[in-house]
Design a protein around this motif. Structure first.
Motif, short mmCIF file in Angstrom:
data_model
loop_
_atom_site.label_atom_id
_atom_site.label_comp_id
_atom_site.label_asym_id
_atom_site.label_seq_id
_atom_site.Cartn_x
_atom_site.Cartn_y
_atom_site.Cartn_z
N ALA A 179 1.28 -6.60 -6.52
CA ALA A 179 0.83 -7.33 -7.63
C ALA A 179 -0.41 -8.08 -7.27
CB ALA A 179 2.11 -8.46 -7.47
N CYS B 48 1.17 -9.76 3.22
CA CYS B 48 1.05 -10.24 1.85
C CYS B 48 2.06 -11.46 2.05
CB CYS B 48 1.45 -9.20 0.83
SG CYS B 48 1.55 -9.87 -0.83
N PRO C 151 7.65 -3.81 -0.06
CA PRO C 151 7.49 -3.16 -1.39
C PRO C 151 6.35 -2.40 -1.78
CG PRO C 151 7.37 -5.32 -2.02
CD PRO C 151 7.57 -5.46 -0.66
S1 FES Z 1 2.78 -8.90 -4.07
FE1 FES Z 1 2.22 -8.09 -2.03
S2 FES Z 1 4.07 -7.13 -1.42
FE2 FES Z 1 4.59 -7.90 -3.22
#
Ligand code: FES
Length: 106
Positions: free
Chosen positions: A47, A63, A81
């Motif tokens: 994302a 992340c 994910p």
């Molecule tokens: S936004 Fe980075 S793992 Fe989901």
């Protein structure tokens, strides 16, 4: 052809603290860790999240949103994910200059 542009000064980087820069409009996270400097695209492949706000550990950047960890050497995620790699870029150090090439992804 590979062309390098100056991203920042080496002395501006702190060990394991990512630094976000913009190179030709491309967000890049610079990470000094384990005696090397790495450049990785600063947007998670899962994302639209800035990886430079995550933590660095064991040559990976995590992340902060969902916890996927990307290898700073290859850009590959090692945990869901995220399933797609993030681009990584060649880095050269010249004196106190950190140079990054956006034209050749490694
Ligand atoms: S936004 Fe980075 S793992 Fe989901």
């Amino acid at each position: 052809m590979t062309s390098f542009v100056r991203a920042c000064g080496l002395s501006e980087l702190e060990e394991d603290i990512p630094k976000r820069v913009e190179l030709d409009g491309t967000p890049v996270s610079l990470v000094q860790t384990e005696g090397e400097v790495f450049a990785i695209h600063d947007i998670c492949s899962h994302a639209n999240v800035s990886l430079s706000e995550g933590e660095v550990d064991d040559c990976h950047i995590e992340c902060w949103l969902h916890g996927s960890r990307f290898d700073l050497r290859s850009g590959k995620p090692d945990a869901l994910p995220a399933t797609r790699p993030v681009p990584v870029y060649p880095v050269k150090i010249e004196g106190d200059d950190v140079l990054v090439s956006l034209t050749q992804e490694s």
